[in-house]
Design a protein around this motif. Structure first.
Motif, mmCIF file in Angstrom:
data_model
loop_
_atom_site.group_PDB
_atom_site.id
_atom_site.type_symbol
_atom_site.label_atom_id
_atom_site.label_comp_id
_atom_site.label_asym_id
_atom_site.label_seq_id
_atom_site.Cartn_x
_atom_site.Cartn_y
_atom_site.Cartn_z
ATOM 1 N N LEU A 80 0.815 -1.223 0.000
ATOM 2 C CA LEU A 80 0.000 0.000 0.000
ATOM 3 C C LEU A 80 0.842 1.263 0.000
ATOM 4 C CD1 LEU A 80 -2.877 -1.059 2.407
ATOM 5 C CD2 LEU A 80 -3.095 -0.530 -0.026
ATOM 6 N N CYS A 81 1.955 1.252 0.735
ATOM 7 C CA CYS A 81 2.747 2.478 0.821
ATOM 8 C C CYS A 81 3.524 2.744 -0.471
ATOM 9 C CB CYS A 81 3.671 2.465 2.039
ATOM 10 S SG CYS A 81 5.046 1.334 1.906
ATOM 11 N N GLN A 82 3.527 1.773 -1.411
ATOM 12 C CA GLN A 82 4.254 1.974 -2.663
ATOM 13 C C GLN A 82 3.330 2.181 -3.872
ATOM 14 O OE1 GLN A 82 7.963 -0.391 -3.034
ATOM 15 N NE2 GLN A 82 7.259 -1.398 -1.169
ATOM 16 N N LEU A 83 2.028 2.166 -3.637
ATOM 17 C CA LEU A 83 1.074 2.395 -4.729
ATOM 18 C C LEU A 83 0.760 3.882 -4.848
ATOM 19 C CD1 LEU A 83 -1.503 -0.481 -4.082
ATOM 20 C CD2 LEU A 83 0.282 -0.418 -5.829
ATOM 21 N N LYS A 84 0.173 4.270 -5.980
ATOM 22 C CA LYS A 84 -0.299 5.642 -6.130
ATOM 23 C C LYS A 84 -1.358 5.906 -5.079
ATOM 24 C CE LYS A 84 0.414 6.112 -11.114
ATOM 25 N NZ LYS A 84 -0.254 6.194 -12.423
ATOM 26 N N LYS A 85 -1.441 7.159 -4.620
ATOM 27 C CA LYS A 85 -2.371 7.500 -3.532
ATOM 28 C C LYS A 85 -3.802 7.083 -3.832
ATOM 29 C CE LYS A 85 -0.334 11.167 -0.798
ATOM 30 N NZ LYS A 85 -0.498 12.530 -0.274
ATOM 31 N N SER A 86 -4.264 7.331 -5.054
ATOM 32 C CA SER A 86 -5.659 7.031 -5.380
ATOM 33 C C SER A 86 -5.937 5.533 -5.311
ATOM 34 C CB SER A 86 -6.013 7.560 -6.772
ATOM 35 O OG SER A 86 -5.151 6.989 -7.744
ATOM 36 N N LYS A 87 -4.981 4.722 -5.764
ATOM 37 C CA LYS A 87 -5.158 3.264 -5.745
ATOM 38 C C LYS A 87 -5.081 2.737 -4.312
ATOM 39 C CE LYS A 87 -4.224 0.915 -9.368
ATOM 40 N NZ LYS A 87 -3.586 0.250 -10.504
ATOM 41 N N ALA A 88 -4.108 3.224 -3.542
ATOM 42 C CA ALA A 88 -3.964 2.806 -2.143
ATOM 43 C C ALA A 88 -5.209 3.187 -1.352
ATOM 44 C CB ALA A 88 -2.724 3.448 -1.531
ATOM 45 N N SER A 89 -5.761 4.352 -1.648
ATOM 46 C CA SER A 89 -6.959 4.837 -0.967
ATOM 47 C C SER A 89 -8.144 3.914 -1.226
ATOM 48 C CB SER A 89 -7.276 6.255 -1.455
ATOM 49 O OG SER A 89 -8.484 6.717 -0.924
ATOM 50 N N PHE A 90 -8.331 3.522 -2.478
ATOM 51 C CA PHE A 90 -9.436 2.628 -2.853
ATOM 52 C C PHE A 90 -9.313 1.288 -2.135
ATOM 53 C CE2 PHE A 90 -11.077 -0.778 -5.561
ATOM 54 C CZ PHE A 90 -12.415 -0.406 -5.663
ATOM 55 N N ILE A 91 -8.100 0.718 -2.130
ATOM 56 C CA ILE A 91 -7.866 -0.580 -1.487
ATOM 57 C C ILE A 91 -8.058 -0.468 0.022
ATOM 58 C CG2 ILE A 91 -6.105 -2.346 -1.017
ATOM 59 C CD1 ILE A 91 -4.983 -1.708 -3.857
ATOM 60 N N ALA A 92 -7.630 0.648 0.611
ATOM 61 C CA ALA A 92 -7.758 0.857 2.057
ATOM 62 C C ALA A 92 -9.210 0.725 2.509
ATOM 63 C CB ALA A 92 -7.210 2.227 2.446
ATOM 64 N N VAL A 93 -10.128 1.310 1.734
ATOM 65 C CA VAL A 93 -11.551 1.237 2.091
ATOM 66 C C VAL A 93 -12.030 -0.215 2.073
ATOM 67 C CG1 VAL A 93 -13.895 1.942 1.428
ATOM 68 C CG2 VAL A 93 -12.019 3.564 1.242
ATOM 69 N N VAL A 126 -8.105 9.340 0.377
ATOM 70 C CA VAL A 126 -8.140 10.673 -0.230
ATOM 71 C C VAL A 126 -9.406 10.803 -1.078
ATOM 72 C CG1 VAL A 126 -5.626 11.016 -0.319
ATOM 73 C CG2 VAL A 126 -6.764 9.851 -2.211
ATOM 74 N N GLY A 127 -9.783 12.044 -1.335
ATOM 75 C CA GLY A 127 -10.885 12.333 -2.256
ATOM 76 C C GLY A 127 -12.202 11.688 -1.876
ATOM 77 N N ARG A 128 -12.868 11.100 -2.871
ATOM 78 C CA ARG A 128 -14.192 10.510 -2.680
ATOM 79 C C ARG A 128 -14.186 9.333 -1.712
ATOM 80 N NH1 ARG A 128 -16.174 9.576 -8.740
ATOM 81 N NH2 ARG A 128 -15.121 11.397 -9.572
ATOM 82 N N ASP A 129 -13.034 8.678 -1.589
ATOM 83 C CA ASP A 129 -12.949 7.518 -0.694
ATOM 84 C C ASP A 129 -13.143 7.895 0.769
ATOM 85 O OD1 ASP A 129 -12.519 5.625 -2.707
ATOM 86 O OD2 ASP A 129 -10.376 6.087 -2.772
ATOM 87 N N GLU A 130 -12.918 9.160 1.116
ATOM 88 C CA GLU A 130 -13.080 9.584 2.514
ATOM 89 C C GLU A 130 -14.508 9.341 2.998
ATOM 90 O OE1 GLU A 130 -11.673 13.370 3.793
ATOM 91 O OE2 GLU A 130 -9.729 13.118 2.832
#
Length: 195
Positions: A80-93, A126-130
Protein backbone atom coordinates in the motif's frame (compact mmCIF):
# COMPACT_ATOMS: atom_id res chain seq x y z
CA UNK A 1 20.08 -15.98 4.52
CA UNK A 2 21.93 -19.23 3.75
CA UNK A 3 19.48 -21.33 5.81
CA UNK A 4 16.52 -19.81 3.90
CA UNK A 5 18.29 -20.55 0.59
CA UNK A 6 18.91 -24.13 1.71
CA UNK A 7 15.22 -24.58 2.56
CA UNK A 8 14.20 -23.32 -0.89
CA UNK A 9 16.73 -25.67 -2.61
CA UNK A 10 15.52 -28.62 -0.55
CA UNK A 11 11.93 -27.90 -1.58
CA UNK A 12 12.96 -27.63 -5.24
CA UNK A 13 14.50 -31.12 -5.06
CA UNK A 14 11.31 -32.60 -3.55
CA UNK A 15 8.44 -31.93 -5.96
CA UNK A 16 6.04 -34.04 -3.89
CA UNK A 17 6.65 -31.90 -0.80
CA UNK A 18 5.23 -28.74 -2.36
CA UNK A 19 1.68 -30.01 -2.21
CA UNK A 20 0.00 -32.10 0.41
CA UNK A 21 -3.39 -33.79 -0.01
CA UNK A 22 -5.96 -32.29 -2.40
CA UNK A 23 -3.44 -29.95 -4.01
CA UNK A 24 -3.11 -27.63 -0.99
CA UNK A 25 0.34 -26.30 -0.09
CA UNK A 26 1.81 -27.98 2.98
CA UNK A 27 2.46 -25.80 6.04
CA UNK A 28 6.21 -25.50 5.52
CA UNK A 29 5.82 -24.45 1.89
CA UNK A 30 3.07 -22.00 2.73
CA UNK A 31 5.24 -20.42 5.44
CA UNK A 32 8.16 -20.02 3.03
CA UNK A 33 5.93 -18.55 0.33
CA UNK A 34 4.49 -16.01 2.77
CA UNK A 35 7.93 -15.04 4.04
CA UNK A 36 8.99 -14.57 0.42
CA UNK A 37 5.91 -12.45 -0.23
CA UNK A 38 6.76 -10.12 2.67
CA UNK A 39 10.32 -9.73 1.34
CA UNK A 40 9.20 -9.09 -2.24
CA UNK A 41 6.57 -6.58 -1.14
CA UNK A 42 9.34 -4.30 0.13
CA UNK A 43 10.59 -3.77 -3.43
CA UNK A 44 8.67 -1.14 -5.37
CA UNK A 45 8.69 -3.00 -8.69
CA UNK A 46 7.40 -6.19 -7.05
CA UNK A 47 4.80 -4.39 -4.90
CA UNK A 48 2.94 -3.36 -8.04
CA UNK A 49 2.86 -6.98 -9.25
CA UNK A 50 1.76 -8.29 -5.83
CA UNK A 51 -1.23 -5.95 -6.06
CA UNK A 52 -2.73 -8.53 -8.47
CA UNK A 53 -2.66 -11.10 -5.64
CA UNK A 54 -4.82 -8.99 -3.31
CA UNK A 55 -7.95 -11.20 -3.54
CA UNK A 56 -5.94 -14.25 -2.48
CA UNK A 57 -4.26 -12.29 0.30
CA UNK A 58 -7.66 -11.20 1.62
CA UNK A 59 -8.79 -14.85 1.69
CA UNK A 60 -5.81 -15.71 3.89
CA UNK A 61 -6.82 -12.85 6.23
CA UNK A 62 -10.18 -14.60 6.63
CA UNK A 63 -9.12 -18.24 6.93
CA UNK A 64 -5.34 -18.47 7.41
CA UNK A 65 -3.38 -19.24 10.57
CA UNK A 66 -2.49 -16.35 12.86
CA UNK A 67 1.10 -16.42 11.60
CA UNK A 68 -0.12 -16.33 7.98
CA UNK A 69 -2.45 -13.42 8.75
CA UNK A 70 0.42 -11.44 10.30
CA UNK A 71 2.61 -12.01 7.23
CA UNK A 72 -0.23 -10.95 4.91
CA UNK A 73 -0.74 -7.75 6.94
CA UNK A 74 2.97 -6.94 6.72
CA UNK A 75 2.96 -7.54 2.95
CA UNK A 76 -0.17 -5.40 2.54
CA UNK A 77 1.44 -2.56 4.50
CA UNK A 78 4.48 -2.69 2.20
CA UNK A 79 2.37 -2.83 -0.96
CA UNK A 80 0.00 0.00 0.00
CA UNK A 81 2.75 2.48 0.82
CA UNK A 82 4.25 1.97 -2.66
CA UNK A 83 1.07 2.39 -4.73
CA UNK A 84 -0.30 5.64 -6.13
CA UNK A 85 -2.37 7.50 -3.53
CA UNK A 86 -5.66 7.03 -5.38
CA UNK A 87 -5.16 3.26 -5.74
CA UNK A 88 -3.96 2.81 -2.14
CA UNK A 89 -6.96 4.84 -0.97
CA UNK A 90 -9.44 2.63 -2.85
CA UNK A 91 -7.87 -0.58 -1.49
CA UNK A 92 -7.76 0.86 2.06
CA UNK A 93 -11.55 1.24 2.09
CA UNK A 94 -11.98 -2.40 0.98
CA UNK A 95 -9.66 -3.71 3.71
CA UNK A 96 -11.14 -2.07 6.81
CA UNK A 97 -13.94 -4.59 7.26
CA UNK A 98 -11.46 -7.47 6.88
CA UNK A 99 -9.42 -6.21 9.83
CA UNK A 100 -12.23 -6.05 12.40
CA UNK A 101 -12.36 -9.83 13.16
CA UNK A 102 -8.60 -9.73 13.81
CA UNK A 103 -9.12 -7.35 16.76
CA UNK A 104 -10.43 -10.38 18.71
CA UNK A 105 -7.53 -12.69 17.92
CA UNK A 106 -6.04 -14.66 20.82
CA UNK A 107 -2.64 -13.55 19.53
CA UNK A 108 -1.84 -10.12 20.99
CA UNK A 109 0.69 -9.37 18.21
CA UNK A 110 -2.00 -9.92 15.57
CA UNK A 111 -4.47 -7.75 17.51
CA UNK A 112 -1.92 -4.95 17.72
CA UNK A 113 -0.78 -5.23 14.09
CA UNK A 114 -4.35 -5.22 12.73
CA UNK A 115 -5.31 -2.20 14.87
CA UNK A 116 -2.16 -0.30 13.85
CA UNK A 117 -2.91 -1.14 10.22
CA UNK A 118 -6.40 0.30 10.62
CA UNK A 119 -4.82 3.59 11.72
CA UNK A 120 -2.63 3.55 8.60
CA UNK A 121 -5.60 2.77 6.34
CA UNK A 122 -7.54 5.73 7.76
CA UNK A 123 -4.65 8.01 6.91
CA UNK A 124 -4.37 6.67 3.34
CA UNK A 125 -7.81 7.73 2.12
CA UNK A 126 -8.14 10.67 -0.23
CA UNK A 127 -10.88 12.33 -2.26
CA UNK A 128 -14.19 10.51 -2.68
CA UNK A 129 -12.95 7.52 -0.69
CA UNK A 130 -13.08 9.58 2.51
CA UNK A 131 -16.88 9.47 2.56
CA UNK A 132 -16.89 5.69 2.02
CA UNK A 133 -14.23 5.22 4.68
CA UNK A 134 -16.31 7.21 7.20
CA UNK A 135 -19.12 4.67 6.78
CA UNK A 136 -16.72 1.74 7.18
CA UNK A 137 -14.95 3.10 10.26
CA UNK A 138 -18.19 3.39 12.27
CA UNK A 139 -18.14 -0.42 12.63
CA UNK A 140 -14.68 -0.24 14.23
CA UNK A 141 -15.45 2.30 16.96
CA UNK A 142 -16.98 0.03 19.63
CA UNK A 143 -14.47 -2.84 19.10
CA UNK A 144 -11.64 -0.29 19.45
CA UNK A 145 -13.19 1.09 22.63
CA UNK A 146 -13.18 -2.44 24.12
CA UNK A 147 -9.57 -2.94 23.07
CA UNK A 148 -8.56 0.24 24.92
CA UNK A 149 -8.95 -1.94 28.03
CA UNK A 150 -6.84 -4.77 26.58
CA UNK A 151 -4.57 -6.52 29.08
CA UNK A 152 -1.63 -5.94 26.73
CA UNK A 153 -0.60 -2.25 27.05
CA UNK A 154 0.65 -1.97 23.45
CA UNK A 155 -2.74 -3.19 22.13
CA UNK A 156 -4.58 -0.68 24.35
CA UNK A 157 -2.27 2.11 23.12
CA UNK A 158 -2.76 1.11 19.46
CA UNK A 159 -6.55 1.15 20.00
CA UNK A 160 -6.46 4.64 21.44
CA UNK A 161 -4.38 5.87 18.48
CA UNK A 162 -6.79 4.21 16.03
CA UNK A 163 -9.78 5.85 17.74
CA UNK A 164 -8.03 9.23 17.52
CA UNK A 165 -7.42 8.67 13.80
CA UNK A 166 -11.09 7.71 13.39
CA UNK A 167 -12.21 10.84 15.28
CA UNK A 168 -10.01 12.89 12.96
CA UNK A 169 -11.50 11.32 9.84
CA UNK A 170 -15.06 11.65 11.18
CA UNK A 171 -14.35 15.24 12.27
CA UNK A 172 -15.86 14.27 15.62
CA UNK A 173 -14.54 16.79 18.17
CA UNK A 174 -16.36 15.30 21.18
CA UNK A 175 -14.82 11.86 20.58
CA UNK A 176 -11.35 13.39 20.21
CA UNK A 177 -11.82 15.50 23.35
CA UNK A 178 -12.88 12.49 25.48
CA UNK A 179 -10.01 10.37 24.14
CA UNK A 180 -7.44 13.05 24.93
CA UNK A 181 -8.73 13.22 28.50
CA UNK A 182 -9.07 9.41 28.71
CA UNK A 183 -12.63 9.63 30.01
CA UNK A 184 -13.53 6.08 29.02
CA UNK A 185 -16.94 5.88 30.70
CA UNK A 186 -18.16 9.01 28.93
CA UNK A 187 -16.54 7.82 25.72
CA UNK A 188 -18.47 4.54 25.91
CA UNK A 189 -21.74 6.35 26.58
CA UNK A 190 -21.04 8.69 23.66
CA UNK A 191 -20.46 5.79 21.25
CA UNK A 192 -23.54 3.90 22.44
CA UNK A 193 -25.74 6.97 21.91
CA UNK A 194 -24.54 7.51 18.36
CA UNK A 195 -24.27 3.89 17.15
Amino acid sequence: SSSRKAEWEELAEEPDSVESHQGCPNMRTARLLLEGLVGLSQRAEMARNIELSLPGMVKILQAGSEDAKMKILLALQNVLCQLKKSKASFIAVQLVGRLLPLFDSECSELRELSIRMLTELLQLVVGRDEKRMRKEVWWALVPLLFRMSDQVPSVAKASREALLAAAELLKWKTLKHLLQRERLWELGACLVRTS
